[in-house]
Design a protein around this motif. Structure first.
Motif, short mmCIF file in Angstrom:
data_model
loop_
_atom_site.label_atom_id
_atom_site.label_comp_id
_atom_site.label_asym_id
_atom_site.label_seq_id
_atom_site.Cartn_x
_atom_site.Cartn_y
_atom_site.Cartn_z
N GLY A 22 -13.17 -5.06 1.70
CA GLY A 22 -11.47 -5.11 1.37
C GLY A 22 -11.31 -5.81 0.22
O GLY A 22 -10.29 -5.26 -0.67
N CYS A 34 0.80 -1.13 0.14
CA CYS A 34 -0.21 0.11 0.01
C CYS A 34 0.78 1.14 -0.09
O CYS A 34 0.64 2.33 -0.34
CB CYS A 34 -1.04 0.01 1.11
SG CYS A 34 -2.12 -1.21 1.05
N THR A 53 -13.45 -3.46 -3.36
CA THR A 53 -12.99 -2.22 -3.49
C THR A 53 -11.67 -1.69 -2.97
O THR A 53 -10.84 -0.94 -3.69
CB THR A 53 -13.86 -1.19 -3.09
OG1 THR A 53 -14.12 -1.23 -1.59
CG2 THR A 53 -15.25 -1.50 -3.61
N GLY A 54 -11.26 -2.42 -1.72
CA GLY A 54 -10.17 -2.01 -1.18
C GLY A 54 -9.01 -2.46 -1.96
O GLY A 54 -7.98 -2.03 -2.24
N PHE A 87 -8.49 -3.87 3.99
CA PHE A 87 -9.40 -2.79 4.01
C PHE A 87 -8.72 -1.72 5.25
O PHE A 87 -9.00 -0.48 5.18
CB PHE A 87 -10.92 -3.37 4.48
CG PHE A 87 -11.84 -2.24 4.66
CD1 PHE A 87 -12.37 -1.61 3.56
CD2 PHE A 87 -12.16 -1.66 6.00
CE1 PHE A 87 -13.30 -0.59 3.62
CE2 PHE A 87 -13.23 -0.88 6.17
CZ PHE A 87 -13.69 -0.26 5.17
N CYS A 103 -6.52 0.07 -4.20
CA CYS A 103 -5.23 0.11 -3.31
C CYS A 103 -4.11 -0.84 -4.26
O CYS A 103 -2.77 -0.58 -4.41
CB CYS A 103 -5.15 -0.60 -1.86
SG CYS A 103 -5.98 0.48 -0.83
N GLN A 148 -15.45 4.10 -5.09
CA GLN A 148 -15.44 5.05 -4.10
C GLN A 148 -16.94 5.03 -3.44
O GLN A 148 -16.93 5.10 -2.15
CB GLN A 148 -15.05 6.48 -4.41
CG GLN A 148 -13.60 6.56 -4.87
CD GLN A 148 -13.22 8.14 -5.31
OE1 GLN A 148 -14.57 9.22 -5.60
NE2 GLN A 148 -12.24 8.46 -5.48
N THR A 203 -6.47 1.08 3.61
CA THR A 203 -7.13 1.78 2.44
C THR A 203 -7.02 3.27 2.99
O THR A 203 -7.56 3.94 3.84
CB THR A 203 -8.49 1.55 2.04
OG1 THR A 203 -9.13 1.79 3.33
CG2 THR A 203 -8.76 0.10 1.67
N SER A 204 -6.28 3.93 1.87
CA SER A 204 -5.80 5.46 2.02
C SER A 204 -5.82 6.09 0.85
O SER A 204 -5.76 7.48 0.47
CB SER A 204 -4.78 6.03 2.88
OG SER A 204 -3.67 5.33 2.43
N GLN A 205 -5.76 5.40 -0.41
CA GLN A 205 -5.19 5.87 -1.78
C GLN A 205 -6.44 6.78 -2.33
O GLN A 205 -5.98 7.64 -3.00
CB GLN A 205 -5.28 4.63 -2.55
CG GLN A 205 -3.68 4.20 -2.69
CD GLN A 205 -3.54 3.17 -1.63
OE1 GLN A 205 -4.33 3.19 -0.65
NE2 GLN A 205 -2.38 2.70 -1.66
N GLU A 215 -17.18 1.67 -1.50
CA GLU A 215 -16.39 1.68 -0.33
C GLU A 215 -16.89 2.59 0.69
O GLU A 215 -16.96 2.46 1.96
CB GLU A 215 -14.99 2.10 -0.60
CG GLU A 215 -14.00 2.09 0.53
CD GLU A 215 -12.62 1.77 0.38
OE1 GLU A 215 -11.58 2.23 1.13
OE2 GLU A 215 -12.15 1.26 -0.88
#
Length: 526
Positions: free
Chosen positions: A462, A160, A465-466, A316, A470, A211, A319-321, A214
């Motif tokens: 996760g 990540c 979408t995670g 999950f 990511c 987005q 996730t910060s992207q 999530e």
């Protein structure tokens, strides 16, 4: 006597003439110096520098006044090109943003200097994103993964961190002089650039859908965990977990009237500090039982059926992207972004690994989906009440973000909007806008009632979408946009991350769905 008086007058006139001559000479020499014919003295240079500064300030002030007047009165007038850079953030890269704000006032972002954040502040934001409430599910991941689960916590942090860096690299291109220039502003812009020219908006739609999924799933998880925590805090009360979820949602209904996050943002630091205290309390209790730690329960083999769910849980939690492009664009020194990402993910990896291992060693095979449910009743009630408060205060953030994406996609997309704008000319929220928000709140409640499984939902999100946001999309975008400039080991890393991420995503999604189906089939509440 007359001769003496005449001499004094002559001296004064001579001195005055000399002074005038010197001043004229200084002005002339200064003029020629500014034209480049001869060097000026130090005093003259200082004076001319001051004049230049004043002239520069005057001209800059005139330009800013022109920009302000153009922005206020120039909406819809003329075909002038939009300014490039962070001041014109575009959601889908197809046009300039709206000049009018939701409050009905004019948008003066061009004439105002946006405050920049330091690397420490950016690191604090990233830490808040990857050190949130969802670390409470990591011990459950160790239950099904053993030492491989610990390895995945480290592996996910490394991947990540890497994908975050290459995602930011996709925002830049080299100019004629070989200098990197920021030509994109968001994840959506990168996706659209990859799909151009055949499908210039397809990538943005894919990212927006991911987005929304999530963000909405995050809201659902907050409601689920609130109901779960309250039910386990007061097991003797005649209130079911579903009823607690309804009560929690009733407290969240005012979120439908949110127009901005100014009021909510005041609680973000308090929530983070409360969560830090909660983690310290849980670890302190686990350390008090260090004599009973079950090291023999940590397995080297995995539960093939449930371990893919653990992969989704771990992914999950990192996730910060989604917000990294905006964060990097607002940094005072963007060159410090890579260093910030490295240290935040190292810290997250260490803290998550220690928390998950210590908690699992304390309860071993009795580890529950939400680790605080394993605490003794007295401690559990106090800790869970703090967690419920944090969950309810955290809910508005992803909720508001999801509402904004929906409104911009379906209600505010210029001539391509499917429905009328949610806001009137005076900035007031219209009835269908309020209906959209209330519907979203009710939807999160219904999902929390009918799918009250924190770990399974977290693993599903996760995996779906995670992993996509990511692992898969950053590696594809990096290969597509920078293929000619990549070295062989970078290509190898990108391809490996895509393949491994795709396998983990598919397997985690399948096993999470199987777990949910099994839970429904046998009517499993927890």
């Amino acid at each position: 006597m007359a001769t003496l008086i005449r001499g004094k007058i002559s001296n004064k006139l001579s001195n005055a003439a000399t002074a005038v001559s010197n001043k004229s000479t200084a002005k002339v020499s200064g003029m020629f110096a500014r034209m480049g014919f001869q060097a000026a003295t130090d005093d003259e240079a200082l004076g001319f520098a001051s004049c230049d500064d004043l002239d520069y300030d005057h001209r800059q002030g005139m330009q800013m006044d022109i920009l302000s007047s153009d922005e206020i009165g120039g909406e819809g007038g003329g075909d002038g090109d939009g300014l490039e850079g962070d001041s014109h953030y575009q959601r889908d890269g197809t046009g300039p943003p709206h000049s009018a704000s939701k409050d009905g006032g004019s948008n003066n972002e061009l004439s105002e200097v946006k405050p920049k954040i330091t690397a420490w502040e950016a690191g604090w934001n990233v830490t808040n994103a990857i050190q949130g409430m969802f670390v409470l599910g990591l011990p459950y991941a160790i239950l099904h993964g053993g030492y491989l689960g610990l390895f995945l916590i480290i592996f996910a942090a490394v991947v990540c961190c890497y994908t975050g860096k290459i995602l930011i690299a996709c925002l830049y291109e080299e100019d004629e002089d070989g200098q990197l220039v920021r030509v994109r502003d968001s994840y959506v812009d990168i996706a659209n650039a990859c799909c151009a020219p055949r499908f210039p908006t397809l990538g943005g739609h894919v990212v927006n859908v991911a987005q929304i999924i999530e963000l909405v799933m995050t809201c659902i998880l907050y409601v689920v965990v609130s109901g779960n925590l309250m039910y386990n805090s007061f097991p003797n009360m005649p209130i079911s977990q579903k009823s607690w979820a309804i009560i929690a949602t009733a407290a969240l209904l005012p979120c439908a009237f949110l127009k901005n996050l100014k009021a909510v943002s005041k609680f973000s630091l308090l929530c983070t500090l409360a969560h830090f205290v909660i983690n310290v309390l849980v670890i302190a209790y686990c350390l008090s039982r260090a004599r009973d730690w079950a090291w023999d329960k940590v397995k080297f083999y995995i539960d093939v059926k449930k371990f893919p769910i653990s992969i989704g849980i771990i992914v999950f939690s990192y996730t910060s992207q989604i917000f990294l492009p905006s964060l990097e664009g607002n940094m005072h020194k963007p060159s410090e972004f890579h260093c910030m990402m490295k240290w935040t993910h190292i810290a997250a990896c260490i803290l998550k690994g220690l928390f998950a291992l210590v908690a699992y060693l304390t309860w071993a095979d009795e580890t529950k989906e939400v680790i605080t449910d394993n605490l003794p009743p007295t401690i559990r009630a106090v800790v869970n009440l703090f967690l419920v408060a944090k969950a309810l205060l955290s809910y508005p953030l992803p909720f508001f973000a999801a509402v904004e994406v929906l409104e911009k996609t379906f209600f505010q997309d210029g001539g391509r909007a499917f429905f009328p704008d949610c806001y009137g000319g005076d900035g007031r929220l219209k009835s269908w806008g309020l209906t959209l928000r209330c519907t979203l709140v009710v939807f999160t409640l219904l999902m929390a009632i009918y799918v009250p499984h924190f770990a399974l939902l977290m693993g599903l999100t996760g995996s779906l979408t995670g992993a996509g946001l990511c692992f898969l999309l950053p590696s594809i975008f990096h290969l597509k946009l920078l293929w000619r400039k990549l070295q062989w080991h970078q290509v190898f890393f990108d391809v490996s991350i895509f393949v491994i991420g795709g396998i983990c995503s598919i397997s985690g999604f399948i096993h999470s769905m199987e777990g949910l189906i099994e839970a429904f089939k046998y009517n499993i509440e927890e």
